[in-house]
Design a protein around this motif. Structure first.
Motif, PDB file in Angstrom:
ATOM      1  N   UNK A  60       0.814  -1.208   0.000  1.00 39.34           N
ATOM      2  CA  UNK A  60       0.000   0.000   0.000  1.00 39.34           C
ATOM      3  C   UNK A  60       0.848   1.257   0.000  1.00 39.34           C
ATOM      4  N   UNK A  61       0.195   2.386   0.170  1.00 37.06           N
ATOM      5  CA  UNK A  61       0.887   3.666   0.161  1.00 37.06           C
ATOM      6  C   UNK A  61       1.494   3.941   1.534  1.00 37.06           C
ATOM      7  N   UNK A  62       2.658   4.587   1.523  1.00 36.38           N
ATOM      8  CA  UNK A  62       3.383   4.871   2.755  1.00 36.38           C
ATOM      9  C   UNK A  62       3.725   6.351   2.810  1.00 36.38           C
ATOM     10  N   UNK A  63       3.566   6.939   3.975  1.00 38.86           N
ATOM     11  CA  UNK A  63       4.015   8.298   4.231  1.00 38.86           C
ATOM     12  C   UNK A  63       4.736   8.347   5.558  1.00 38.86           C
ATOM     13  N   UNK A  64       5.331   9.498   5.861  1.00 35.66           N
ATOM     14  CA  UNK A  64       5.906   9.709   7.184  1.00 35.66           C
ATOM     15  C   UNK A  64       5.389  11.041   7.724  1.00 35.66           C
ATOM     16  N   UNK A  65       5.411  11.173   9.044  1.00 39.14           N
ATOM     17  CA  UNK A  65       5.177  12.481   9.652  1.00 39.14           C
ATOM     18  C   UNK A  65       6.542  13.130   9.822  1.00 39.14           C
ATOM     19  N   UNK A  95      12.220   9.847   4.327  1.00 41.43           N
ATOM     20  CA  UNK A  95      11.030   9.399   3.598  1.00 41.43           C
ATOM     21  C   UNK A  95      11.424   8.607   2.363  1.00 41.43           C
ATOM     22  N   UNK A  96      12.357   9.136   1.606  1.00 46.20           N
ATOM     23  CA  UNK A  96      12.781   8.474   0.376  1.00 46.20           C
ATOM     24  C   UNK A  96      13.431   7.123   0.672  1.00 46.20           C
ATOM     25  N   UNK A  97      14.218   7.066   1.725  1.00 48.31           N
ATOM     26  CA  UNK A  97      14.934   5.825   2.047  1.00 48.31           C
ATOM     27  C   UNK A  97      13.981   4.707   2.473  1.00 48.31           C
ATOM     28  N   UNK A  98      12.845   5.051   3.085  1.00 52.19           N
ATOM     29  CA  UNK A  98      11.908   3.998   3.502  1.00 52.19           C
ATOM     30  C   UNK A  98      10.839   3.739   2.454  1.00 52.19           C
ATOM     31  N   UNK A  99      10.881   4.467   1.349  1.00 55.83           N
ATOM     32  CA  UNK A  99       9.909   4.259   0.280  1.00 55.83           C
ATOM     33  C   UNK A  99       8.623   5.037   0.452  1.00 55.83           C
ATOM     34  N   UNK A 100       8.615   6.033   1.340  1.00 59.68           N
ATOM     35  CA  UNK A 100       7.424   6.865   1.522  1.00 59.68           C
ATOM     36  C   UNK A 100       7.340   7.887   0.405  1.00 59.68           C
ATOM     37  N   UNK A 101       6.138   8.150  -0.054  1.00 58.94           N
ATOM     38  CA  UNK A 101       5.941   9.122  -1.124  1.00 58.94           C
ATOM     39  C   UNK A 101       5.141  10.330  -0.645  1.00 58.94           C
ATOM     40  N   UNK A 102       5.072  10.478   0.680  1.00 53.66           N
ATOM     41  CA  UNK A 102       4.333  11.593   1.253  1.00 53.66           C
ATOM     42  C   UNK A 102       4.959  11.936   2.604  1.00 53.66           C
ATOM     43  N   UNK A 103       4.985  13.244   2.926  1.00 48.99           N
ATOM     44  CA  UNK A 103       5.510  13.674   4.219  1.00 48.99           C
ATOM     45  C   UNK A 103       4.648  14.795   4.783  1.00 48.99           C
ATOM     46  N   UNK A 104       4.191  14.619   6.012  1.00 45.43           N
ATOM     47  CA  UNK A 104       3.340  15.594   6.687  1.00 45.43           C
ATOM     48  C   UNK A 104       4.204  16.649   7.377  1.00 45.43           C
ATOM     49  N   UNK A 149       4.747  16.816  -0.171  1.00 47.58           N
ATOM     50  CA  UNK A 149       4.618  17.427   1.144  1.00 47.58           C
ATOM     51  C   UNK A 149       3.151  17.756   1.366  1.00 47.58           C
ATOM     52  N   UNK A 150       2.606  17.373   2.515  1.00 49.69           N
ATOM     53  CA  UNK A 150       1.213  17.688   2.814  1.00 49.69           C
ATOM     54  C   UNK A 150       1.179  18.516   4.097  1.00 49.69           C
ATOM     55  N   UNK A 151       0.558  19.698   4.030  1.00 52.29           N
ATOM     56  CA  UNK A 151       0.608  20.671   5.107  1.00 52.29           C
ATOM     57  C   UNK A 151      -0.650  20.546   5.964  1.00 52.29           C
ATOM     58  N   UNK A 152      -0.428  20.140   7.209  1.00 47.93           N
ATOM     59  CA  UNK A 152      -1.518  19.819   8.137  1.00 47.93           C
ATOM     60  C   UNK A 152      -1.972  21.051   8.917  1.00 47.93           C
ATOM     61  N   UNK A 153      -3.286  21.223   9.027  1.00 45.55           N
ATOM     62  CA  UNK A 153      -3.829  22.275   9.889  1.00 45.55           C
ATOM     63  C   UNK A 153      -3.532  21.956  11.348  1.00 45.55           C
ATOM     64  N   UNK A 154      -3.100  22.976  12.086  1.00 47.50           N
ATOM     65  CA  UNK A 154      -2.846  22.817  13.517  1.00 47.50           C
ATOM     66  C   UNK A 154      -3.769  23.748  14.287  1.00 47.50           C
ATOM     67  N   UNK A 155      -3.522  25.046  14.221  1.00 48.72           N
ATOM     68  CA  UNK A 155      -4.391  26.041  14.840  1.00 48.72           C
ATOM     69  C   UNK A 155      -5.061  26.919  13.794  1.00 48.72           C
ATOM     70  N   UNK A 156      -5.105  26.442  12.558  1.00 49.50           N
ATOM     71  CA  UNK A 156      -5.672  27.225  11.460  1.00 49.50           C
ATOM     72  C   UNK A 156      -7.147  27.535  11.728  1.00 49.50           C
TER      73      UNK A 156
END
Length: 271
Positions: A60-65, A95-104, A149-156
């Motif tokens: 499946x798809x993999x990402x990292x925080x 991220x690249x080394x573990x095969x993740x294609x997304x980073x938060x 890169x995916x930009x997460x809402x925190x206090x938005x």
């Protein structure tokens, strides 16, 4: 409404506890092993090796925080901004080394920003300039590696602010993330729109969602069904999204993943 497949966030060592559920359906996995200074310096090689071993056999798809504590994209100190860029670049390497294609990564926008938007000359442009100073090399490297890169809402408070920031880069390597709990907390604390409005505002810029529930008082990361979020309406909005975002349970107690999944499945929302 078609049910949506969801996965989960966890440390590499926690994957074994949920392996059958994750691997049999090739669910999205978000690794949370690479957020600290230690993880991205002297522990990096060991953590990469552990993550790759834990993910063996997963298709499946993999990402990292990515890292976030003390690493504000809107840092006002010009000496510190290159350090933040370097830390984000190191996380991209992981991220690249573990095969993740997304980073938060975390949004820099807070209620203070919305309150002061018209209080100072060129305030929005000044903030965005600092964000670009830190993020331009990171976005370029993400493009080169094929990581989003995916930009997460925190206090938005206003989801359009973060969307406009993402759009300002003009790159497919940066997109939007929504944390359902953070959005609901902003509604209770700051009068923000409900969670489904955050989803609909993001539209096809949405590539990632942290699924968690809460009571509107603190960032609980409870299983869906334990808090206040109206999950049916959130998933109606997600079902209309054409960008196939990673949908991952981000729960404080990983033992609650089956319970949270079962609640959404029982509502006909998740598979």
């Amino acid at each position: 409404m078609t049910p949506l497949k969801i996965g989960a966030c966890m440390l590499a060592r926690e994957i074994v506890d949920h392996r059958d559920w994750l691997f049999d359906a090739d669910r999205d996995i978000e690794l949370q092993d690479f957020g600290s200074y230690q993880a991205l310096t002297h522990e990096l090689d060991d953590r990469v090796a552990a993550a790759k071993a834990a993910l063996s056999g997963h298709h499946g798809r993999v990402g990292i925080h990515g890292p976030y504590e003390g690493l504000d994209m809107d840092n006002k100190d010009p000496e510190l901004r290159p350090l933040i860029t370097a830390r984000f670049l190191k996380a991209l390497e992981a991220a690249d080394r573990v095969g993740a294609r997304q980073m938060v990564l975390h949004s820099p926008y807070k209620r203070w920003y919305q309150w002061n938007l018209f209080n100072k000359p060129d305030y929005a442009a000044t903030v965005l300039g600092r964000v670009h100073d830190i993020m331009k090399p990171v976005v370029e490297q993400a493009e080169a590696l094929g990581v989003t890169l995916v930009i997460e809402n925190i206090l938005d408070v206003d989801p359009a602010t973060r969307r406009d920031m993402v759009d300002s880069f003009g790159s497919d390597a940066i997109a939007l993330s929504i944390d359902t709990g953070h959005a609901h907390l902003a509604r209770r604390m700051s009068g923000a729109a409900p969670v489904d409005y955050f989803v609909r505002d993001a539209g096809d810029q949405l590539k990632h969602v942290h699924i968690q529930d809460l009571d509107g008082h603190a960032d609980r990361h409870w299983a869906p069904g334990e808090g206040e979020i109206h999950w049916v309406e959130v998933f109606r909005a997600l079902a209309d999204c054409q960008s196939a975002p990673h949908l991952v349970l981000e729960l404080r107690r990983k033992a609650d993943i089956p319970k949270g999944f079962a609640h959404l499945q029982g509502l006909g929302l998740a598979i």
